[in-house]
Structures are given as structure tokens and as C-alpha cells.
Design an enzyme around this catalytic site. Sequence first.
Site, PDB file in Angstrom:
ATOM      1  CD  GLU C  60      -1.721  -2.423   1.469  1.00  0.00           C
ATOM      2  OE1 GLU C  60      -0.554  -2.664   1.870  1.00  0.00           O
ATOM      3  OE2 GLU C  60      -2.569  -3.319   1.343  1.00  0.00           O
ATOM      4  CG  HIS C 129     -10.480  -6.967   7.538  1.00  0.00           C
ATOM      5  ND1 HIS C 129      -9.532  -7.560   8.328  1.00  0.00           N
ATOM      6  CD2 HIS C 129     -10.097  -7.224   6.256  1.00  0.00           C
ATOM      7  CE1 HIS C 129      -8.637  -8.165   7.561  1.00  0.00           C
ATOM      8  NE2 HIS C 129      -8.955  -7.978   6.306  1.00  0.00           N
TER       9      HIS C 129
HETATM   10  C1  TPP Z   1      -2.213  -4.815   4.424  1.00  0.00           C
HETATM   11  C2  TPP Z   1      -3.187  -5.657   3.714  1.00  0.00           C
HETATM   12  N1  TPP Z   1      -3.376  -5.490   2.397  1.00  0.00           N
HETATM   13  C3  TPP Z   1      -4.268  -6.240   1.724  1.00  0.00           C
HETATM   14  C4  TPP Z   1      -5.007  -7.193   2.374  1.00  0.00           C
HETATM   15  C5  TPP Z   1      -6.046  -8.022   1.632  1.00  0.00           C
HETATM   16  N2  TPP Z   1      -5.572  -9.379   1.443  1.00  0.00           N
HETATM   17  C6  TPP Z   1      -5.916 -10.364   2.291  1.00  0.00           C
HETATM   18  S1  TPP Z   1      -5.217 -11.823   1.907  1.00  0.00           S
HETATM   19  C7  TPP Z   1      -4.427 -11.145   0.576  1.00  0.00           C
HETATM   20  C8  TPP Z   1      -3.569 -12.014  -0.289  1.00  0.00           C
HETATM   21  C9  TPP Z   1      -2.468 -12.656   0.468  1.00  0.00           C
HETATM   22  O1  TPP Z   1      -1.732 -13.466  -0.383  1.00  0.00           O
HETATM   23  P1  TPP Z   1      -0.629 -14.441   0.205  1.00  0.00           P
HETATM   24  O2  TPP Z   1       0.263 -13.668   1.103  1.00  0.00           O
HETATM   25  O3  TPP Z   1       0.015 -15.158  -0.931  1.00  0.00           O
HETATM   26  O4  TPP Z   1      -1.430 -15.455   1.129  1.00  0.00           O
HETATM   27  P2  TPP Z   1      -2.511 -16.563   0.708  1.00  0.00           P
HETATM   28  O5  TPP Z   1      -3.852 -15.886   0.738  1.00  0.00           O
HETATM   29  O6  TPP Z   1      -2.154 -17.070  -0.617  1.00  0.00           O
HETATM   30  O7  TPP Z   1      -2.420 -17.578   1.775  1.00  0.00           O
HETATM   31  C10 TPP Z   1      -4.733  -9.799   0.452  1.00  0.00           C
HETATM   32  C11 TPP Z   1      -4.226  -8.918  -0.607  1.00  0.00           C
HETATM   33  C12 TPP Z   1      -4.805  -7.331   3.760  1.00  0.00           C
HETATM   34  N3  TPP Z   1      -5.521  -8.209   4.478  1.00  0.00           N
HETATM   35  N4  TPP Z   1      -3.899  -6.578   4.399  1.00  0.00           N
END
Ligand code: TPP
Lengths: 312, 312, 327, 327
Positions: C60, C129
Amino acid sequence: MLTGFYTMMVRIRKVEENLMEVFSRGEIPGFLHVSIGQEAAPAAVCAHLNANDCISTTHRGHGWAVAKGIEIRRAMAELFGKREGFCLGRSGSMHLADAGIGIMGANGIVGGGIPIAAGAAFAAQYKKTDHVAVATFGEGATGEGAFHEAMNFAAIRRLPMVFVCENNGWAEFSPKSVHMPVESVTSRALAYDIPAVSVSNKVVEIYEAAGEAVRRARKGKGPSLLEIRCDRWYGHYVGDAQKYRGKEKVEEAMAKDCIADFEAELIKGKVLRRKDLDRIRAEVSAEVEDAVNFARQCTYPDVSEMLEGLYV
Amino acid sequence: MLTGFYTMMVRIRKVEENLMEVFSRGEIPGFLHVSIGQEAAPAAVCAHLNANDCISTTHRGHGWAVAKGIEIRRAMAELFGKREGFCLGRSGSMHLADAGIGIMGANGIVGGGIPIAAGAAFAAQYKKTDHVAVATFGEGATGEGAFHEAMNFAAIRRLPMVFVCENNGWAEFSPKSVHMPVESVTSRALAYDIPAVSVSNKVVEIYEAAGEAVRRARKGKGPSLLEIRCDRWYGHYVGDAQKYRGKEKVEEAMAKDCIADFEAELIKGKVLRRKDLDRIRAEVSAEVEDAVNFARQCTYPDVSEMLEGLYV
Amino acid sequence: MKETRYIFAIKEAMEEEMDRDENVFLIGEDVGLAGGSFGASKGLYEKFGPERVVDTPISELGFTSLAAGAASCGLRPIVEIMFMDFVTCAMDSIVNQIAKMRYMFGNQYTVPVVVRMPEGGGLNAGPQHSQCLEAWFAHVPGLKVVMAATPHDVKGLLKASIRDDNPVIFIENKTLHAMKGMAAEADEDVVLPLGKADVKLQGSDVTIVTASRMVHESLKAARILEQEGISAEVVDLMTIQPWDRKTVFDSVAKTHRLVVAHEAVKQFGFGAEIAAAAAEEILDELDAPVMRVGAPFAPASYSLEKYYVPSADDVVSAVKSTLERTL
Amino acid sequence: MKETRYIFAIKEAMEEEMDRDENVFLIGEDVGLAGGSFGASKGLYEKFGPERVVDTPISELGFTSLAAGAASCGLRPIVEIMFMDFVTCAMDSIVNQIAKMRYMFGNQYTVPVVVRMPEGGGLNAGPQHSQCLEAWFAHVPGLKVVMAATPHDVKGLLKASIRDDNPVIFIENKTLHAMKGMAAEADEDVVLPLGKADVKLQGSDVTIVTASRMVHESLKAARILEQEGISAEVVDLMTIQPWDRKTVFDSVAKTHRLVVAHEAVKQFGFGAEIAAAAAEEILDELDAPVMRVGAPFAPASYSLEKYYVPSADDVVSAVKSTLERTL
Ligand SMILES: Cc1ncc(C[n+]2csc(CCOP(=O)(O)OP(=O)(O)O)c2C)c(N)n1
Ligand SMILES: Cc1ncc(C[n+]2csc(CCOP(=O)(O)OP(=O)(O)O)c2C)c(N)n1
Ligand SMILES: [Mg+2]
Ligand SMILES: [Mg+2]
């Protein structure tokens, strides 16, 4: 070209020597971070850039602004806090900027300017121009998340930019070992598969490496990282006695002078004679002193201007 | 030990299958991120940990909490939003925690838990214990500055910790290529000179690599990074139809099942017989169903408890 | 005018502005291929391509500052922060860079960045959230802060924000995303003025100043109060910074009673500024204490969410309390 | 008691608490070898070593969250953020992690982190090195927010903050660092209560509620006003969250006039909450509009700083204005 390098390095040095003097006399307030000993990098890198190319700089950014072509009179006026300054006297040393020639601004936030330069590179790519952007920063800044996020994005989108790290071995009052678990900032670039080279503080060497990186960016081949191994002569800011560093280390650093070394080369290579050097130094001195006098004669902003232009 | 792995993997799977079911029936609210297909990593890594070792987990963290030994009844109660849950029903799936056994908490902020685990490792080092900390996260999280800053600090201070990245190829609705300019997260570790290995989704392979990393940390030799190449079967959250991914890719992922593969190995290696597997699965099913029923019977917190304990 | 939903109205606003001005682009996590986590950009990637609908790594701070740099080079970025809670990661970018770049560099730059983010509860998404943090941004000189309550408003205000040359924090509300209502068609090109409140309901006994989701709770409260013979005026601020003092003060000059209602935690929320301004500038108009409605002083709760987020009932109580306590 | 300086009093508080409890440690940029950018930890590295006085890479988010993790494992970190402006980099850590860890995890953890940071102008350090952002933190449930005005207070409040089991945002002021004054000796072990205001000057005509540097400007204003026969009571809040309603309201019940003065930008600052609470809870006590003093709505200026930061004169004007406008 070599004469150009020399003139620019001397110009940067003179600007900062003058700044130290007027600062010590209390003519300018705030914090002053000089880059004396580090003049080669801006002189060399900016030689590849034109007014459409953007740079973002740091608290130690005078050299970059000068090398990118900032008008020294108005830069000096800004440092004096005068309304004729580029920032209307609002911001001083830590925020020198000239939108007209792509000096996006020095940043008081360590690492803050790196993703901003990536934004300029993004804009260049978006508009399908061949402009490039250069983010300049110290090795301490590579500890910040902003550095990482910008490198990652730039690599993924192949942004036309160059990350230029002046590794002077110190971040404020602590040595590199506090900030980095690796010797060279080039190791950082491996995380993003960004090509990286490390060069010494010699202006021609930097010029060649930077040329490679800038050409790569201009051709749309993506970002590169360039590390310059240099030395910070003075303290973090003017007035810092560097007790933490030890007199010997300081003397060691000051013994290495990119300008003196280059002078010797120029003479040895018969590019310039001693008296040419003297003439250049005299000319530059006059230019800088003129700027200081200009700044002195400028006016402080009026309190009524405080809110001016905050919103468009 | 192999039986233990198997039981744990099945337990994680059953917990999440049950969660998907009750979630689909509307018995639990909010977001639910399951890790079905990724059970091997928590089962393998946590086998090296004891109650004094800390882990920080993510939105997709049920498996880690289960493998670290969370009491399933009270975990389930939390997901049902009941006051008997570990977080008094305040937080649900995204924040499972059990302070008693070092589950420092799942984090709804991507990357948020990584420096927190570094803090646990710091505390272990500070108190001169041989405890270790494990930060778990996805490959998407490696884009955040928090990852970078934690890795950098951990390397510099040689913190007793392991960075465990489950690289499932997706971050929400976008593939790895949007997030990383490198193939493997192990490349990221080069920036910090942290040893890193990448392993497949086989429980024994993970166990061995994790053992190496945990031992290294316990001996005070510093952090390591471990990447597990795995697949996310279901969508980002339950209810995500994965249109962006394509049916074929989903089927491909589901064809790879760390549990089924391990079953085949266990039988081939004559470690367990088909009927042993059946018995284990039945036992675990009963255990998990009991937990679901327990959670159903628990009570919702009362509005009068809203502010309770906010301040000590 | 046509019926649509709040989330579609957001998409339409972005699409129309992207059609109108090729310098407008959208950047954020999963805004591209996936069409946005809440679907706000569905179809835009297909229409405008990956250059103008930019999927980012999870970073971000990085992409918000990148937008700042792009804006100072002539582009007009719309940044999507997936949940307002995640803007905590980009505060340096917004506060030290975006808000200050113009002023700090002596007005050399204009930095027309819109940072969109949905706030609030309603999804039982828990403490990290569900936050409402608009008061932070309203405290930062250089930013405008906009909050939209209806499909019509979100479209007109977002278009205005994209065209504004100043940085705008544009706050949506997750529970409103699915809301149906009328909104302008593309050819009507309705652009609502920033800094102008909208009197959503005329009344004479009390002024309820509010924004975003709480506009609807306040209108509901007004209907309940009407049953009891109390006539409430509902003022939707729409812009929190700069907020429309004239409309608010004119209304209070008529009703002599003020209630401020927002979903954010009550203490130190935007209601404090409105109430304080009233106590400073129009105290003589006030016949009764200024009551504020906001969430309790605790993180959002997963299972107690429905008690946590303020509702029409809370607005009703506040209005009654101000009436009872008439001086 | 002995004479010392504000900055030494900070050091003494940390040193005494580190002597008392081996779980207390200090972490931040240049806090170790260099003794802190403003010298707050001079000598502590030599005394306690690199394990307990921890120099970090430049990574505010990382080391603040690291402190959160360490605190939940039983340590008691003091985090130094070099300038308050840089806390923008650590907002996620403070707001989504530190403030919520205890509540969100069902009270399983205590997270006794103190995050120290100096705010304000006075050094002509410009827009990114002069901000006062306390109102942000006061809006976040789970945090306490402390501001200290004198050597004595900074010592007693910092000791209290370190001993408090809750996370505390501890705000210093750069212009106060060099201030001389009395402070308690180590063996006196003075620990001031958090959440308790201090009436720094008794008066009868108007109550000035303030904190940090503005306490001194308010006292100066009171002396000027005295010349004109106006008697001002100066209430130093000392803790902004939770703030001491009783002391403030008792004072207003006596003077019937309220001015709130802080160095932060006036709009949406902590003055708004105090004024709003007065308008909500003790409106009947107010005989005159509640005036607020704060910085103008602009970033801090390098060369106009002395006009930018509020001064005693501004407090005097506000007091006179509230007196003139008595209803
Ligand atoms: C700071 C922040 N930015 C965005 C999100 C939204 N978000 C939740 S899970 C996710 C993807 C995470 O991907 P990864 O780290 O590969 O984990 P996975 O879901 O594949 O286990 C995002 C963008 C968040 N929760 N927190
Ligand atoms: C976000 C942030 N953190 C800390 C600081 C304080 N600070 C100013 S310069 C500096 C050191 C920077 O070191 P480096 O990047 O190596 O640059 P150099 O000063 O050596 O040119 C620090 C910590 C800051 N300005 N911004
Ligand atoms: Mg350096
Ligand atoms: Mg993933």
C-alpha cells in the site's frame, strides 16, 4: 565532458562550502546535511539526464539538484527561507525541488522519494515517452519498506528507472553494520532480479555504469540499481561533531577526495592544466557567491502568504 | 512420527471441511479463508516446535493453529463468535490465538505478523532461552515492507527464527507474476544473506528442511527462510468462485493432494494399512464434529462485555 | 437517471472519467483482472487494459507513493485501498507526501490523486477490517475528505474528486456497496460540488449532521421521531474536509439543536469538530447540549458487530436526549 | 528534587525503570551508540549494552511491530520514533497491532509498549519534521496518549507509562527538550498517575485546557491577562486519552468559560474533543463560546515557523474573544 564533470563537482562543493559557512553564521535555520566528498555521483549520473527525466532526492540532496541544473540563485534563496526560493521559502534544504527540470523534490522522509520516482517512471511508461526516472538515496534508506516496495513494483512492471544508492557507510550516527546484513546494496537487488553494479567514487567510472543503466531504462528494458561506494566527510548534519565515528575514521574519509583525485587525473592526462582548474574554481566561486548575495537580498515571505496555494 | 504427521494433516483438513460446511450454512459469519491442500507445511514445521516457541500466522492460518496444538473446541467456539472462544468471540477466523502455547495470533493485515514473530524471537534472545519463533505467510505478503524490514532486522541481529512462506501461487485473485519478479521466494532471502530453501509440498521433505532451520535458530545461528511450493485448492475465501483462475487450473491444483500422496506412501512403505488410515480419519472426524457441536452449544458474548479488558 | 447500485455507480464514475481523460488510471490490489475485491472495477481491465487498470503487489505504501509521483508528472491516479484499515500502511505516503507535495514545493506541483477506500462494519470482518478513520485525514492540511451515502452521490462525488486538482481521500462504505438507487447516466455527466453538504431531509426541531451509512440510519431515526412528533433535519456533509459550515450553521439557526452521527468511534471523531465549531461559532443558537453518536470506544467486534456499529436507535436516543436536556 | 533538563529527565526515567525491571529495553534509530538523535538515551548503551539499548535499521514499521511481539512475550519495550512525523511509517503497527492485540485476542495478552516521539516545531525543520498528530492516536481504542510539559512531569509520566500494562503513545516536544526545571531524584521514585490532569495555575474567569509546550504559552498568556485583571486557570491535561473530564469540568463549573490550546493544527485536533464534550455534558455551565487555539490549516513552514506555531498571544486573543462574546 571531463571538464564538465570537473566544473559540476566543484560547483557542488562550492555551494555546500558556502552553505556551511552561512549556516554556521546563523544566516540559515533548520537542519543542513551536506554531501561534501560525494560530488562525483550526481555529476556523473545527471550527465545522462535531460530536463524531461525526473529525479527524487533526499535530505542530502543539494548535489543532485545542482547537477540536474537547478538555478543556484533560487536554490540558495530557498535555503535562506526567502520567497524567491523554489519552494517560496517554505521548505528549505530538505525539500529543494524544481518541477521545470524534473527535480521532483528532496524528501525529509528516508526512503520516501523512492516510490515517488517510480511514479515518474510509471508516468513515462504510461505516456510512452523515453523519459527515465532516477531515485537517489543512501544505504540506510534500503532498510525501509518503501525501498523494497518500489524495487519490487519497478521490477515487475519493468519501469524505466535507475535506483542510485550512495553508500557512504553511515546513516546518521550509526555505521552500515547496524543497517545492512550484506556488504553491498547490490545484494539487495537480487531479491527483485534487478541488475546491479557497485562502483567506486570515481566520476568516470560512475558515468559509465550510469550510462549503461540509463540506456537500459530508456530502451524499455527495465530498472537497474547502481551503488556508489563513497565517504561522508562531515557529520550527519552540519554541527555534528562525529564523536561516534572517531577522529581517525573521519580523517581517513577526508583523505579520499573525488575532486582532488580527478584533478590529478586531469592534469596527468593533460586534459586541463593547473591554471585551467584555477580558472574554473574561480568562476564557480564567483557564481556561487553571487547566488549567496542574491539570496541575502531576497525577501522573507509574509505571514499573509501562509495558506497560499495549499489547495488549487 | 509419520502417523503423527498423517493424523495432523487429516485433523487440519477435517477442521476446515467442517468450517466450510458450517460457513456455507450461515452458522459462522465474516470471511473464511481455508488452507485445504496446504496441510503438510504446518504439520511438518510445528512438529519441531514446543509450547514455548511462538508462531505468528495469517488470515489463512487455521492449519497452523491446529498443528501448534490449539484446543479445537475453543478454536471452533471462536469461529462461531462465542464467548468460550480463545478471543471471547470478538475476532473469529482471522485472529485465532492461544497465548498459552505460543500461537501469537493470526493477522488480518498481510505481512503484519512477520515483524511480530521477530519480536518473539527477539524476546527469546533477550531472555537467553533456546526458544524460537516462526513467522508464517504467503508469497503475496513478501511484497509488503513489513516482510523486508523484519528480514533485515532478523539477519542483522541473528534472531532465532524461521520465516516460512507458503507459496501457493496466488494472492487473493491474482497470480504470483503480479506480486513477484522472481520465481521463488528464496531469491528474496539473498538480500539479507539469510539461508533459504524451497521444498515441495511433501510433509517429510518439509519436516527435514524445517528441522535444519529450527535447529539453526535454536543454536543461535540466526534466521532461515523456508519456502513451501503448494497449491490453494479453493478460492481466496469460501464463496470465491475463482473465475479469474479457470476451471482447469483449479482441477490441476486439486489433483495434487499432500494428504492422498502421503497416504499412498504410508501404505506403500507399509507404515500404515488402509484400515489404520480409516480409523485415524474416523477418530479425527469424531473429534472435530464434537468441537463443532461444542461450539454450537456455547453462548454469544453479551453486549455488556463489549469494553471488557480493553485496558488492563 | 437510472436505477443502479452504489458499487456500480463507483465503477461508472471511474469509467466515465477514464473515457473522458486518458490521464486517469486506476491502481491497487486486484483492481485489474479480478475487477476489485468488492467489484468496483469490474470490466475496466477488459476495457482499458493493464496499463490503465494496474494490479499491484501487496504494498500500500509503495503504490500510493507511486501514484503521487505519477500525479506530479501529469497523470490522475485513482488509488484503491482494499479496506480502509490497510491505509495504516500508506499513511506516510498520504500525509507526508501527497498532502504536502504541492504546498511544500512552493505550489510547483498539482497532485490530483484520489485514494478510494471502503470503511466500516457490516461484514463481521472484525477488528482489522471495519475501521472508520476519516477524522485522521480531516486533520491533515492539503487533503480533501469525501464520504458518499447513495449511488447518486457516490457517482457525482467521485467524478468531482477525480476532476479535482487536489488530493482527495474518498471514503466508501462496505454496507452501502450493494445499495440500490438512482444515479445519473453517463451523458448527464452529473458532477457534485466538493465542500457542499446536502440537506437530505428538512425538519425544524433538531439538526442531525451526518455522512455515509449514518445518513440512512439518521433518516430512519427521523421517521421514528416523526411518529412522536419530533421533526428532524438531516444534513449529509458529503465532504468532511472542508465541511460546509454554512449549511450546518443555517440549519442549527433554524432548529437550535444539534446531533452529529457517524459510524467511527465517537471520541475524537469528526463529530467532535462539528460540535466544537458549533460551541465556538454559534453557541448562542444552541438551546440544548450537542449530542454525538458514534461507535463505542473499542475495536470492532466480530460477533457483537450489530451492537457495535451505531444505528438509527442510537440517533433516536441522542435526539431525545438533546430535546430533554433543552436549557 | 533537583534541577535538570527535560531531555535528561527522559533519560533518567528510562534509566531508573531499566534499573528496576530487567524486562524494560529501548529500541529505535540511533538510540544506542549515538545516545539518541536528541540525546534522550545518552549513556544508556554504555550502561546496559546493545541487548537492552537496541539500534535498528531505518524501519519504523518493523521495529515497532517487533516491540509488540516482544511485549506480548513479557518484555517491556520503549520504542523511540525519532520525529513524530515518522510515525506515519508505523501506523499499521500501532493501530492495527499494538492497540488491538490485547482486546482482539480476548485479553490473552498484555502489550506494555511505550512509543516515545517528539512533536512540534521550534527547529525550523519544515513540513515533514514538525507535526503534532496526537489526535489520531486518541481516536484509537486501546491506546493511551500522554503529553508532558515539564522536566518533572516528563519524568513522572514516562515512568508511569513504562509501568503501565497498556500501550502508551508518549509525546515529547522538541522545544521543551532543553527546558530546565526541577525533577524528582531516583530514590524519590515519583510516578505520576496517567489520566489525571494538573491544574498548573488557579484562576476564576476562564479555564485554559492545554498540554505540552502550550502549557507554557498558556501560563505566559495568563500572566499577560492578569495585567488586565483577567484571571485564567490553566489545566494541563497531561494525558489526552483517557483525559481527565472531572478536573476540566470542575474548572469550567467555576469559571464558566473554556479555551482549549494545542500546538497541533486546530481543525480536528484534540481541542475539538474537549470542546465537544463540554458542549455535550456541561453546556449549561458555559457562559461564552468555547474558543480553540491551534496551528493554522497548513503544513508547518520553514521560514514562517514562528508565525505558524501558536503562541501566548494567540491564547490571549482566544481568552479575550471568549470574554467579549459572553452570552
Ligand atoms: C495490508 C493488507 N493489504 C491487503 C489485504 C487483503 N488481502 C488479504 S489476503 C491477501 C492475499 C495474500 O496473499 P498471500 O500472502 O500469498 O497469502 P494466501 O492468501 O495465498 O495464503 C490480500 C491482498 C490485507 N488483508 N492486508
Ligand atoms: C522515515 C524516517 N526515519 C528516520 C529519519 C531520520 N533520518 C534522517 S537521515 C537518516 C539516515 C539516512 O541514512 P542514509 O540513507 O544512508 O543517507 P545519508 O544520510 O548517509 O546520506 C535518518 C535515520 C527520517 N528522516 N525519516
Ligand atoms: Mg548513508
Ligand atoms: Mg499465496
